[in-house]
Design a protein around this motif. Structure first.
Motif, mmCIF file in Angstrom:
data_model
loop_
_atom_site.group_PDB
_atom_site.id
_atom_site.type_symbol
_atom_site.label_atom_id
_atom_site.label_comp_id
_atom_site.label_asym_id
_atom_site.label_seq_id
_atom_site.Cartn_x
_atom_site.Cartn_y
_atom_site.Cartn_z
ATOM 1 N N ARG A 1 0.852 -1.183 0.000
ATOM 2 C CA ARG A 1 0.000 0.000 0.000
ATOM 3 C C ARG A 1 0.889 1.235 0.000
ATOM 4 O O ARG A 1 1.701 1.414 0.891
ATOM 5 N N LEU A 2 0.709 2.060 -0.999
ATOM 6 C CA LEU A 2 1.503 3.272 -1.132
ATOM 7 C C LEU A 2 0.757 4.459 -0.565
ATOM 8 O O LEU A 2 -0.429 4.623 -0.800
ATOM 9 N N GLU A 3 1.448 5.304 0.166
ATOM 10 C CA GLU A 3 0.906 6.571 0.629
ATOM 11 C C GLU A 3 1.791 7.633 0.011
ATOM 12 O O GLU A 3 2.954 7.749 0.355
ATOM 13 N N GLN A 4 1.259 8.383 -0.931
ATOM 14 C CA GLN A 4 2.091 9.353 -1.633
ATOM 15 C C GLN A 4 1.480 10.742 -1.721
ATOM 16 O O GLN A 4 1.807 11.508 -2.603
ATOM 17 N N ASP A 5 0.600 11.086 -0.796
ATOM 18 C CA ASP A 5 -0.013 12.410 -0.810
ATOM 19 C C ASP A 5 0.638 13.364 0.186
ATOM 20 O O ASP A 5 0.114 14.439 0.429
ATOM 21 N N SER A 6 1.752 12.997 0.757
ATOM 22 C CA SER A 6 2.385 13.775 1.820
ATOM 23 C C SER A 6 3.476 14.676 1.300
ATOM 24 O O SER A 6 4.020 14.471 0.223
ATOM 25 N N ILE B 1 -3.698 6.065 8.456
ATOM 26 C CA ILE B 1 -5.078 6.081 7.963
ATOM 27 C C ILE B 1 -5.248 5.044 6.860
ATOM 28 O O ILE B 1 -6.214 4.288 6.845
ATOM 29 N N VAL B 2 -4.289 4.993 5.935
ATOM 30 C CA VAL B 2 -4.345 4.036 4.826
ATOM 31 C C VAL B 2 -4.347 2.601 5.351
ATOM 32 O O VAL B 2 -5.102 1.755 4.875
ATOM 33 N N LEU B 3 -3.513 2.337 6.355
ATOM 34 C CA LEU B 3 -3.395 0.980 6.894
ATOM 35 C C LEU B 3 -4.561 0.588 7.787
ATOM 36 O O LEU B 3 -4.892 -0.591 7.878
ATOM 37 N N GLY B 4 -5.171 1.554 8.451
ATOM 38 C CA GLY B 4 -6.296 1.249 9.341
ATOM 39 C C GLY B 4 -5.895 0.258 10.412
ATOM 40 O O GLY B 4 -4.927 0.468 11.138
ATOM 41 N N ASP B 5 -6.617 -0.852 10.507
ATOM 42 C CA ASP B 5 -6.316 -1.873 11.508
ATOM 43 C C ASP B 5 -5.005 -2.590 11.218
ATOM 44 O O ASP B 5 -4.430 -3.216 12.111
ATOM 45 N N GLY B 6 -4.526 -2.526 9.998
ATOM 46 C CA GLY B 6 -3.251 -3.137 9.653
ATOM 47 C C GLY B 6 -2.077 -2.505 10.383
ATOM 48 O O GLY B 6 -0.999 -3.070 10.459
ATOM 49 N N MET B 7 -2.298 -1.327 10.949
ATOM 50 C CA MET B 7 -1.270 -0.632 11.714
ATOM 51 C C MET B 7 -0.837 -1.459 12.919
ATOM 52 O O MET B 7 0.255 -1.311 13.418
ATOM 53 N N ARG B 8 -1.696 -2.348 13.387
ATOM 54 C CA ARG B 8 -1.381 -3.152 14.569
ATOM 55 C C ARG B 8 -0.404 -4.278 14.272
ATOM 56 O O ARG B 8 0.186 -4.854 15.171
ATOM 57 N N SER B 9 -0.249 -4.623 12.994
ATOM 58 C CA SER B 9 0.697 -5.673 12.632
ATOM 59 C C SER B 9 1.991 -5.034 12.119
ATOM 60 O O SER B 9 2.086 -3.819 11.979
ATOM 61 N N ARG B 10 2.959 -5.852 11.850
ATOM 62 C CA ARG B 10 4.263 -5.369 11.371
ATOM 63 C C ARG B 10 4.101 -4.647 10.043
ATOM 64 O O ARG B 10 3.426 -5.128 9.143
ATOM 65 N N VAL B 11 4.727 -3.496 9.920
ATOM 66 C CA VAL B 11 4.681 -2.683 8.719
ATOM 67 C C VAL B 11 6.100 -2.557 8.183
ATOM 68 O O VAL B 11 7.030 -2.281 8.930
ATOM 69 N N GLY C 1 4.418 4.998 17.043
ATOM 70 C CA GLY C 1 3.837 3.754 17.535
ATOM 71 C C GLY C 1 3.719 2.627 16.529
ATOM 72 O O GLY C 1 2.948 1.697 16.731
ATOM 73 N N TYR C 2 4.469 2.686 15.463
ATOM 74 C CA TYR C 2 4.456 1.606 14.478
ATOM 75 C C TYR C 2 5.224 0.395 14.996
ATOM 76 O O TYR C 2 6.218 0.538 15.704
#
Length: 141
Positions: free
Chosen positions: A42-47, A59-69, A89-90
């Motif tokens: 998942r790419l986040e490129q609006d920053s 925001i893009v990851l949502g609940d996926g933030m709780r797992s390894r990124v 907190g990642y």
């Protein structure tokens, strides 16, 4: 000790400009080869900067933030990504976008600048904690 495979991948990638268009379009392709195929990319490129990039990625990851990124970025930029990710907190791991670091005068200057930025950010965060400056600390959450 082996780590479990990553469940989510996010690529820390800013909008390309004319000077970096070529290197930024090639970077994710080489980094993807080292990422596992079982997890979504998942790419986040609006920053506009790294901190905003990681905030938006939450925001893009949502609940996926709780797992390894897995954070994908240029080799010279990985220390800054790790520093911000830790403070946001990642549960993170790093992946270099390019296969190897091309050392030259320009890259050495970039590395020195990144090192100074990370050191000053760390000193500033420690000072904010010491003095109880909530406004400064709120930028890191």
């Amino acid at each position: 000790m082996a780590r479990p495979p990553a469940a989510q991948h996010a690529a820390a990638r800013r909008r390309p400009d004319r000077r970096t268009q070529r290197s930024r379009t090639r970077a994710p392709r080489s980094g993807r080869a080292r990422l596992s195929d079982d997890a979504p990319l998942r790419l986040e490129q609006d920053s506009r900067d790294t901190l905003q990039n990681l905030r938006n990625a939450r925001i893009v990851l949502g609940d996926g933030m709780r797992s390894r990124v897995t954070l994908l970025s240029s080799r010279y930029h990985l220390a800054r990504c790790a520093w911000f990710a830790r403070h946001l907190g990642y549960d993170w791991e790093l992946c270099a976008a390019e296969p190897r670091l091309e050392l030259g005068p320009r890259m050495l200057l970039r590395l020195a600048g990144e090192a100074a930025y990370v050191c000053m950010s760390d000193i500033g965060a420690r000072w904010a904690k010491l003095t109880g400056n909530r406004r400064m600390l709120s930028r890191l959450t």
